[in-house]
Scaffold this motif. Structure first.
Motif, PDB file in Angstrom:
ATOM      1  N   PHE A 152       0.826  -1.275  -0.194  1.00 21.30           N
ATOM      2  CA  PHE A 152      -0.028  -0.057   0.062  1.00 21.30           C
ATOM      3  C   PHE A 152       0.875   1.542  -0.034  1.00 21.30           C
ATOM      4  CE2 PHE A 152      -2.343  -3.491   2.151  1.00 21.30           C
ATOM      5  CZ  PHE A 152      -3.840  -3.323   1.402  1.00 21.30           C
TER       6      PHE A 152
ATOM      7  N   PRO B  87       1.654   3.338  -2.349  1.00 19.96           N
ATOM      8  CA  PRO B  87       1.216   4.479  -3.146  1.00 19.96           C
ATOM      9  C   PRO B  87       0.033   5.507  -2.314  1.00 19.96           C
ATOM     10  CG  PRO B  87       1.255   2.620  -4.590  1.00 19.96           C
ATOM     11  CD  PRO B  87       1.481   2.086  -3.152  1.00 19.96           C
ATOM     12  N   MET B  88      -0.733   4.393  -1.393  1.00  8.34           N
ATOM     13  CA  MET B  88      -1.937   5.130  -0.586  1.00  8.34           C
ATOM     14  C   MET B  88      -1.178   5.714   0.852  1.00  8.34           C
ATOM     15  SD  MET B  88      -4.941   2.432  -1.196  1.00  8.34           S
ATOM     16  CE  MET B  88      -3.763   0.882  -1.332  1.00  8.34           C
ATOM     17  N   ILE B  89      -0.091   4.980   1.157  1.00  9.43           N
ATOM     18  CA  ILE B  89       0.499   5.500   2.715  1.00  9.43           C
ATOM     19  C   ILE B  89       1.252   6.658   2.338  1.00  9.43           C
ATOM     20  CG2 ILE B  89       1.511   5.017   4.529  1.00  9.43           C
ATOM     21  CD1 ILE B  89       0.671   1.893   4.160  1.00  9.43           C
TER      22      ILE B  89
ATOM     23  N   SER C 183       8.308   9.326   2.573  1.00  2.85           N
ATOM     24  CA  SER C 183       7.898   8.881   1.317  1.00  2.85           C
ATOM     25  C   SER C 183       8.844   7.876   0.603  1.00  2.85           C
ATOM     26  CB  SER C 183       7.189   9.844   0.089  1.00  2.85           C
ATOM     27  OG  SER C 183       6.163  10.659   0.571  1.00  2.85           O
TER      28      SER C 183
END
Length: 291
Positions: free
Chosen positions: A42, A44-46, A80
Motif C-alpha cells: 500500500f 502509493p496510498m500511504i 515517502s
C-alpha cells in the motif's frame, strides 16, 4: 547484526497456541514482517508525496506536519522515500536469497551425496568465492555488471549460493550413511529417490531457517553497497543511498536526512533476525515436545 538480534530476542518466552508451541519471538517477528508487507503493498496510498519528485522550494526542511520526516537536499519527502524504499530493499534481498536457495540447495544435495572429483572441484570454487570479503567482492561484481536493481540482486545471489550449498552438504553428509538410507538402498530405491525423498526432507530445515537470517544480511549488503556508491543510483529510493546523502548534511545540523532511513534499516534487519532466530528455536525437537 548479531548485536541487534541478541538485543531484540533477549529472553522471549514460549507462548502455547492451539497449533503447538510458538515462541514470542516468532509472533513478534511475524508481526513486524506483516507491517513491512503492508508498506510494500500500500505504499502509493500511504506515502504522502512522490518519492522521486524534487521540490527546490522545500530543500532540507526539518520534520513538520507537512513533512513528518523532513526533506532531503533535493527537497524530496523523506517519509515517502523511506516507505517506497521498503519495496526496493526487500525486492532485492528476497529475490537474491530466493535465487540462492533454489540454486544452492540442489548443488549442496548433489555434492554431499556424490563424493567425487566434480564435488571437490565445486567446493574449491566455493572456497575461492568465500575467500574474498563479501562486501568487497560485491562491490567489484556490481561495478562490472552495472548499478541496476536486478544486477545487485544477481550479485547477492551469487554470494549467497555457497552458503546454502555448504549448509545442505553438511546435512547430507550426516544423513547419507544413516540406517534408513541403507534400508532404502536395499529396497532398490534409486539415487534420485534417496536424495529427494529420504535425504532432502530431513536436510532442508536448517536452510529454510537460514533464509530469514540471510534476508537480513542481504538488506545490510544492499544498503552498504548503495552507501559507498556501488549500489543503486539516484533518484531510486533506497535506504543506504538515503543514509549516504543525508550523512553529507549532518555537519550542517541536518540530522533527519540520515536518521530515518537508518532506523528503517535497523527495523528491517531486526525483523528478519528475530524471525530467523525464532524459526530456529521452533524447528528444534525440544520446542515441539519431541525427545
Amino acid at each position: 547484526m548479531k548485536a541487534i538480534r541478541s538485543f531484540a530476542i533477549g529472553r522471549l518466552s514460549a507462548v502455547p497456541l492451539s497449533g503447538g508451541r510458538f515462541s514470542a519471538g516468532l509472533i513478534f517477528g511475524s508481526a513486524l514482517l506483516c507491517l513491512q508487507v503492508i508498506l510494500i503493498i500500500f505504499a502509493p496510498m500511504i506515502a504522502p508525496y512522490s518519492p522521486v519528485d524534487a521540490d527546490p522550494l522545500n530543500v532540507l526542511k526539518a520534520p513538520s506536519w507537512a513533512h513528518w520526516f523532513g526533506t532531503d537536499v533535493s527537497g524530496m519527502d523523506i517519509l515517502s522515500r523511506v516507505i517506497y524504499a521498503t519495496r526496493i530493499n526487500l525486492l532485492i534481498s528476497v529475490t537474491a536469497v530466493a535465487a540462492a536457495f533454489v540454486v544452492g540447495v540442489p548443488i549442496g544435495l548433489l555434492i554431499g551425496f556424490y563424493r567425487n572429483t566434480v564435488s571437490t572441484l565445486v567446493m574449491r570454487v566455493f572456497d575461492f568465492i568465500q575467500s574474498f570479503p563479501v562486501f568487497v567482492l560485491g562491490m567489484a561484481l556490481v561495478s562490472v555488471m552495472g548499478q541496476e536493481i536486478w544486477n545487485v540482486a544477481i550479485v547477492l545471489a551469487v554470494l549467497f549460493v555457497p552458503m546454502f550449498a555448504r549448509l545442505i552438504r553438511a546435512e547430507v553428509l550426516s544423513l547419507r550413511d544413516r540406517p534408513f538410507i541403507s534400508a532404502a538402498r536395499c529396497s532398490g530405491a534409486t539415487d534420485g529417490t534417496i536424495m529427494f525423498k529420504h535425504i532432502l526432507p530431513n536436510a532442508i530445515t536448517p536452510a529454510i531457517v537460514q533464509i530469514s537470517i540471510s534476508i537480513g544480511m542481504a538488506i545490510l549488503l544492499t544498503a552498504g553497497l548503495s552507501f559507498v556508491g556501488a549500489g543503486v543510483r539516484m533518484p531510486t529510493p533506497e535506504w543506504g543511498l538515503m543514509v549516504a546523502n543525508g550523512a553529507q548534511q549532518m555537519i550542517l545540523g541536518v540530522w533527519w536526512a540520515a536518521l530515518f532511513p537508518g532506523l528503517a534499516i535497523v527495523f528491517s534487519v531486526l525483523t528478519f533476525a528475530v524471525l530467523g532466530d525464532a524459526l530456529k528455536r521452533f524447528s528444534e525437537p525440544a520446542s515441539r515436545g519431541e525427545e
